[in-house]
Design a protein around this motif. Sequence first.
Motif, short mmCIF file in Angstrom:
data_model
loop_
_atom_site.label_atom_id
_atom_site.label_comp_id
_atom_site.label_asym_id
_atom_site.label_seq_id
_atom_site.Cartn_x
_atom_site.Cartn_y
_atom_site.Cartn_z
N UNK A 1 37.67 58.32 68.65
CA UNK A 1 38.23 57.43 69.66
C UNK A 1 37.15 56.86 70.57
N UNK A 2 35.95 57.37 70.46
CA UNK A 2 34.85 56.85 71.25
C UNK A 2 34.19 55.65 70.62
N UNK A 3 34.65 55.23 69.45
CA UNK A 3 34.06 54.09 68.75
C UNK A 3 35.11 53.00 68.55
N UNK A 4 34.73 51.76 68.83
CA UNK A 4 35.65 50.64 68.66
C UNK A 4 36.05 50.51 67.20
N UNK A 5 37.36 50.44 66.93
CA UNK A 5 37.81 50.34 65.53
C UNK A 5 37.60 48.93 64.97
N UNK A 6 37.43 48.88 63.67
CA UNK A 6 37.35 47.59 62.98
C UNK A 6 38.76 47.23 62.53
N UNK A 7 39.25 46.10 62.98
CA UNK A 7 40.63 45.70 62.69
C UNK A 7 40.60 44.47 61.79
N UNK B 1 47.29 29.69 76.01
CA UNK B 1 46.23 30.17 75.14
C UNK B 1 46.54 31.49 74.47
N UNK B 2 47.78 31.94 74.54
CA UNK B 2 48.14 33.19 73.88
C UNK B 2 48.23 33.00 72.37
N UNK B 3 47.97 34.06 71.60
CA UNK B 3 47.99 33.93 70.15
C UNK B 3 49.42 33.77 69.62
N UNK B 4 49.55 32.96 68.58
CA UNK B 4 50.87 32.69 67.99
C UNK B 4 51.08 33.54 66.75
N UNK B 5 52.33 33.72 66.39
CA UNK B 5 52.69 34.40 65.16
C UNK B 5 52.60 35.90 65.25
N UNK B 6 52.56 36.52 64.06
CA UNK B 6 52.47 37.98 63.98
C UNK B 6 51.09 38.46 64.42
N UNK B 7 51.07 39.63 65.07
CA UNK B 7 49.83 40.19 65.60
C UNK B 7 49.63 41.61 65.11
N UNK B 8 48.36 42.00 65.06
CA UNK B 8 48.02 43.39 64.74
C UNK B 8 47.16 43.97 65.87
N UNK B 9 47.57 45.11 66.37
CA UNK B 9 46.82 45.82 67.39
C UNK B 9 46.47 47.21 66.89
N UNK B 10 45.28 47.65 67.22
CA UNK B 10 44.94 49.06 67.08
C UNK B 10 44.75 49.61 68.50
N UNK B 11 45.58 50.58 68.86
CA UNK B 11 45.65 51.07 70.23
C UNK B 11 45.33 52.56 70.28
N UNK B 12 44.44 52.94 71.22
CA UNK B 12 44.12 54.35 71.47
C UNK B 12 44.81 54.75 72.77
N UNK C 1 41.54 39.53 71.68
CA UNK C 1 41.38 40.33 72.90
C UNK C 1 40.98 41.75 72.52
N UNK C 2 40.26 42.41 73.45
CA UNK C 2 39.87 43.80 73.23
C UNK C 2 39.38 44.40 74.55
N UNK C 3 39.97 45.52 74.92
CA UNK C 3 39.51 46.21 76.13
C UNK C 3 38.09 46.74 75.93
N UNK C 4 37.72 47.00 74.68
CA UNK C 4 36.38 47.52 74.37
C UNK C 4 35.30 46.56 74.86
N UNK C 5 35.53 45.27 74.67
CA UNK C 5 34.52 44.29 75.05
C UNK C 5 34.38 44.17 76.57
#
Length: 216
Positions: free
Chosen positions: A98-104, A200-211, A149-153
């Motif tokens: 969990x200390x490493x940003x995941x690749x999505x 400017x929000x993303x359209x359509x289906x989205x994928x999130x990886x959440x810790x 978007x990413x909280x990691x960044x």
Amino acid sequence: MNVRPSAPTPLSKTEKRAAAKAAKAKARQAARRRRMLGIAGTVAAVVVLLAVAVVLIVRSIDEQAPDAASTAGTPTPTAAATTEAPFPQLPAGADPALGTKPEVKAGTGTVSALTKTTIIEGTGAVAQTGQTITVNYVGVTYADGKQFDASWDKKQPFSFTLGSGVIQGWSDGLTGVKVGTRIQLDIPSNLAYGDNPEGGRPAGALRFVVDVLAVG
């Protein structure tokens, strides 16, 4: 007519003793003056040596000190900088991954319903509606895997009240998830921002990886 000086009158014993005492006194005074002059000379020499030593020390310090012009603009570390907390702060007993940003990556096919896929199973408290939940996340568009978007960044986890203030896919997808869990949420358009969102929000289906880092 020449007058011869008369012969000196012989000194008496008393006068001889007095003369001897006077001579000894003069000798003692002369010896005392010589000692004082010797002490004064020694003190003067010591003072000179100390002065020379001080000058050499000051010159050495000046030579070793950095030039003010060369250090101008150099930032001075602050207490805040030296004590800055590491990112991310993982919950006790959490998987170090969990200390490493995941690749999505992008998904395949279409997303017609919310799909939850546990990547890492946590062992902490269970997130419930109405609680404050703190998470790290990466969000991409499902079709092409483009990150939006990413909280990691930002190096800053995101906290919110579960059940309000976020898209429905998050509220439904994170309820019942344990602290320390890394979960993938595939969210259909109707539970995200829709097909024609504004701002400017993303359209359509989205994928999130959440810790999930904390609840409370």
